[in-house]
Enzyme design. Structure first.
Site, PDB file in Angstrom:
ATOM      1  N   LEU A 164       0.862  -1.170   0.000  1.00 43.21           N
ATOM      2  CA  LEU A 164       0.000   0.000   0.000  1.00 43.21           C
ATOM      3  C   LEU A 164       0.902   1.225   0.000  1.00 43.21           C
ATOM      4  O   LEU A 164       1.979   1.210   0.602  1.00 43.21           O
ATOM      5  CB  LEU A 164      -0.898   0.031   1.241  1.00 43.21           C
ATOM      6  CG  LEU A 164      -1.938  -1.085   1.398  1.00 43.21           C
ATOM      7  CD1 LEU A 164      -2.688  -0.916   2.708  1.00 43.21           C
ATOM      8  CD2 LEU A 164      -2.915  -1.090   0.230  1.00 43.21           C
ATOM      9  N   ASP A 165       0.475   2.292  -0.666  1.00 41.31           N
ATOM     10  CA  ASP A 165       1.239   3.527  -0.632  1.00 41.31           C
ATOM     11  C   ASP A 165       1.403   3.995   0.816  1.00 41.31           C
ATOM     12  O   ASP A 165       0.585   3.677   1.686  1.00 41.31           O
ATOM     13  CB  ASP A 165       0.533   4.625  -1.424  1.00 41.31           C
ATOM     14  CG  ASP A 165       0.428   4.293  -2.904  1.00 41.31           C
ATOM     15  OD1 ASP A 165       1.228   3.466  -3.382  1.00 41.31           O
ATOM     16  OD2 ASP A 165      -0.471   4.854  -3.569  1.00 41.31           O
ATOM     17  N   LYS A 166       2.433   4.786   1.048  1.00 37.72           N
ATOM     18  CA  LYS A 166       2.718   5.300   2.395  1.00 37.72           C
ATOM     19  C   LYS A 166       1.473   5.900   3.042  1.00 37.72           C
ATOM     20  O   LYS A 166       1.163   5.609   4.198  1.00 37.72           O
ATOM     21  CB  LYS A 166       3.829   6.340   2.324  1.00 37.72           C
ATOM     22  CG  LYS A 166       4.109   7.052   3.642  1.00 37.72           C
ATOM     23  CD  LYS A 166       5.142   8.147   3.479  1.00 37.72           C
ATOM     24  CE  LYS A 166       5.348   8.927   4.767  1.00 37.72           C
ATOM     25  NZ  LYS A 166       6.333  10.021   4.623  1.00 37.72           N
ATOM     26  N   ARG A 269      -5.379   5.827  -7.667  1.00 37.25           N
ATOM     27  CA  ARG A 269      -5.141   7.274  -7.711  1.00 37.25           C
ATOM     28  C   ARG A 269      -5.032   7.756  -9.161  1.00 37.25           C
ATOM     29  O   ARG A 269      -5.590   8.807  -9.518  1.00 37.25           O
ATOM     30  CB  ARG A 269      -3.884   7.602  -6.910  1.00 37.25           C
ATOM     31  CG  ARG A 269      -3.996   7.206  -5.438  1.00 37.25           C
ATOM     32  CD  ARG A 269      -2.645   7.193  -4.746  1.00 37.25           C
ATOM     33  NE  ARG A 269      -2.039   8.527  -4.709  1.00 37.25           N
ATOM     34  CZ  ARG A 269      -0.786   8.746  -4.316  1.00 37.25           C
ATOM     35  NH1 ARG A 269      -0.009   7.715  -3.963  1.00 37.25           N
ATOM     36  NH2 ARG A 269      -0.316   9.977  -4.291  1.00 37.25           N
TER      37      ARG A 269
END
Length: 339
Positions: A164-166, A269
């Site tokens: 998962l992205d930060k 996104r």
């Protein structure tokens, strides 16, 4: 959690490695010998090395091959693309890098929502980097997993099979054994792991209530730090598909559920921005800040799959984080999670 067999992926035996242990001195050198297991028969040398020496990137290992630091049955190898055979002896001379030295245990709170002998499912908070990378060599989820479970050091990448992205929160599955890891990687590639996200986005939704976008994703040619929808006839990239379901909207924006059919970098996104609905506070892809959000409004709320070893059905859900719940209220949106 709902408890209800995917075919198992072939197990790759862990190779026996011999050599010195990397220290903290940048000049420390380690020579490793490893025999190619039968499961790696016919693999490219660089790919096999990335499997045998998982704490180093494939790019770095390719550099070692070019430098003559990799021997195959005692002879230098010139090409990373050379195929290896079962029983080949690979000797690699390694030098400590920030990347290799990042693989150290660091105690941190980890919210484990499911656990057995083969895997864990964790609820990642936003702000936590998953894997060491330039600028974040320490303090990552990988470091925390190494501290949580000493056996994690025996599994490549401490068992991390997807990321998962930060600043994305939510559920992630982590393998605890090599057998589970190999099977989970195959299951994700075969789209046998269901991953659903909740997102708050700008703009009024003007499409059908359930909309699937199929648009390839690659590096943004104008900004290498971003991803973008690309035309594969002219640019490098990979196919990507996301199903978006409208859950509610107001004058300020909309709440959607996104189901991943592929797992490309920043996929939701990028796809949402491409549709004209950049995520709230996602500054990288054009989302303006607002409603108290300090990070992109994206949460991995549902993770479902058949257990890679037992075949048991696992269906886990994560409550909406407080910052997103507050943002929904500020935008006049409501969310009623499924039972």
């Amino acid at each position: 959690m709902i408890i209800s067999t995917p075919p198992e992926a072939p197990e790759i035996d862990s190779p026996e490695l011999e050599g010195l242990t990397l220290g903290t001195d940048a000049d420390t050198v380690e020579v490793r010998d490893s025999r190619v297991p039968v499961a790696l028969q016919g693999w490219r040398l660089d790919r096999a090395l990335a499997h045998l020496v998982p704490e180093f990137s494939r790019n770095y290992l390719q550099q070692l091959i070019e430098q003559g630091d990799v021997l195959l049955d005692g002879k230098p190898v010139a090409k990373a693309s050379q195929k290896v055979k079962f029983g080949h002896l690979i000797t690699v001379t390694l030098r400590a890098t920030p990347q290799s030295q990042a693989f150290v245990p660091e105690a941190m709170p980890i919210d484990v929502v499911y656990e057995d002998a083969h895997l864990r499912v964790i609820n990642k908070p936003f702000g936590l980097v998953v894997h060491p990378a330039p600028g974040n060599w320490r303090g990552t989820l990988l470091n925390g997993l190494l501290a949580l479970d000493p056996l994690a050091a025996q599994v490549p990448r401490a068992g991390i099979v997807h990321r998962l992205d930060k600043d994305t929160s939510g559920l992630m599955v982590v393998a605890r054994t090599r057998q589970a890891m190999d099977a989970l990687v195959d299951m994700i590639a075969a789209r046998e792991v269901s991953r659903q996200y909740l997102a708050i986005a700008h703009g009024q939704w003007r499409r059908e209530p359930v909309h699937t976008i199929e648009a390839a994703i690659g590096r943004d040619p104008t900004n290498r730090l971003r991803m973008a929808v690309v035309n594969l006839a002219h640019q490098a990239g990979k196919t990507a598909a996301t199903t978006v379901e409208l859950l509610g909207q107001s004058a300020a924006g909309c709440l959607v559920q996104c189901t991943l059919h592929t797992g490309r970098t920043h996929q939701i996104r990028v796809h949402m921005a491409h549709l004209g609905h950049a995520l709230l506070a996602d500054s990288v892809y054009g989302g303006a800040a607002g409603a108290g959000m300090s990070r992109q409004a994206l949460h991995a709320w549902n993770l479902a799959f058949a257990h890679p070893i037992t075949g048991q059905a696992i269906d886990l859900r994560s409550p909406l984080p407080q910052d997103m719940a507050d943002a929904l209220q500020a935008w006049g949106l409501s969310y009623n999670p499924p039972s």
